[in-house]
Motif scaffolding. Structure first.
Motif, short mmCIF file in Angstrom:
data_model
loop_
_atom_site.label_atom_id
_atom_site.label_comp_id
_atom_site.label_asym_id
_atom_site.label_seq_id
_atom_site.Cartn_x
_atom_site.Cartn_y
_atom_site.Cartn_z
N THR A 51 22.62 -8.52 33.34
CA THR A 51 23.37 -9.16 34.49
C THR A 51 24.25 -10.32 34.27
O THR A 51 24.92 -10.27 34.97
CB THR A 51 22.35 -9.55 35.60
OG1 THR A 51 21.25 -10.06 34.55
CG2 THR A 51 21.32 -8.90 35.74
N SER A 52 23.50 -10.58 32.94
CA SER A 52 24.79 -11.67 32.72
C SER A 52 26.02 -11.14 32.48
O SER A 52 27.13 -12.13 32.54
CB SER A 52 24.53 -12.85 32.21
OG SER A 52 24.25 -12.74 30.57
N GLU A 56 28.27 -10.53 34.83
CA GLU A 56 28.64 -11.09 36.34
C GLU A 56 29.50 -11.60 35.39
O GLU A 56 31.38 -11.98 36.14
CB GLU A 56 27.78 -11.90 35.93
CG GLU A 56 26.61 -12.15 37.06
CD GLU A 56 25.74 -13.06 36.86
OE1 GLU A 56 25.57 -14.08 36.33
OE2 GLU A 56 24.57 -12.75 38.07
N ARG A 57 30.09 -11.63 33.72
CA ARG A 57 31.32 -12.36 33.33
C ARG A 57 32.34 -11.29 33.51
O ARG A 57 33.57 -11.58 33.71
CB ARG A 57 30.30 -12.69 31.72
CG ARG A 57 30.02 -13.75 31.68
CD ARG A 57 29.94 -13.82 30.02
NE ARG A 57 29.51 -12.84 29.01
CZ ARG A 57 27.99 -12.66 28.73
NH1 ARG A 57 27.08 -13.32 29.76
NH2 ARG A 57 27.65 -11.58 28.35
N GLY A 107 32.72 -9.73 35.82
CA GLY A 107 33.18 -8.48 37.10
C GLY A 107 32.39 -6.88 37.76
O GLY A 107 33.33 -6.62 38.46
N SER A 165 29.63 -4.76 39.09
CA SER A 165 27.94 -4.15 39.53
C SER A 165 27.13 -3.31 38.90
O SER A 165 27.63 -2.87 38.19
CB SER A 165 28.77 -3.56 40.56
OG SER A 165 28.50 -2.33 40.62
#
Length: 164
Positions: free
Chosen positions: A125-126, A129-130, A132, A134
């Motif tokens: 998940t990180s 996030e990094r 961009g 989903s």
């Protein structure tokens, strides 16, 4: 990150990868033979982290999904106990994603994670996030499908599209 450098696995790395997976306690341990085959047949979609003397201290294995050729399936990620907590798993994932995106045009990642594996959940998940991207989740293999009993469900994480 640790002083380890990331490299393409060689057949000779299979035994060390098997040992790292065995010692991780959280991964399903495959046969030692399967790690040798993985290093031969899927080296282009896998990576090892090596310490200065060349010994593997971590690995990530994956393959391009035949039914979805823009998708990298990450099979296993493991780091030797003495090298954990230094960002090595994240570096292996980043390196592999960039390498396979360049060589195969991959823009999505899939992996499965059991509900109790919070470290892997955080890792993926990180990463999303990094980048961009989903993340969607759904049970891929329910616990009842495993013939050996006692196995948690495998939750499929789909990450993408991944920005270059």
């Amino acid at each position: 990150m640790t002083a380890a450098h990331i490299d393409t696995p060689k057949v000779e790395d299979g035994a060390a990868m098997w040992r790292i997976a065995r010692d991780s306690v959280t991964l399903d341990l495959n046969s030692s033979y399967s790690y040798l085959l993985w290093c031969r047949d899927f080296a282009a979609t896998s990576a090892v982290a090596r310490r200065a003397d060349g010994e593997p201290v971590g690995f990530i294995t994956g393959y391009v999904r035949p039914e979805s050729p823009r998708t990298l399936v990450v099979w296993q990620v493991a780091v030797d106990r003495g090298h954990r907590g230094r960002g090595l798993a994240g570096a292996l994932l980043e390196d592999l994603a960039v390498k396979v995106a360049g060589s195969h045009g991959v823009d999505r990642i899939e992996t499965t994670i059991t509900p109790d594996n919070t470290a892997s959940e955080r890792l993926f998940t990180s990463y999303a996030e990094r980048r961009g991207a989903s993340v969607s989740r759904e049970v891929l293999f329910d616990a009842g499908l495993f013939p050996d009993g006692g196995h948690e469900p495998e939750v499929l994480y789909r990450i993408g599209p991944i920005a270059a």
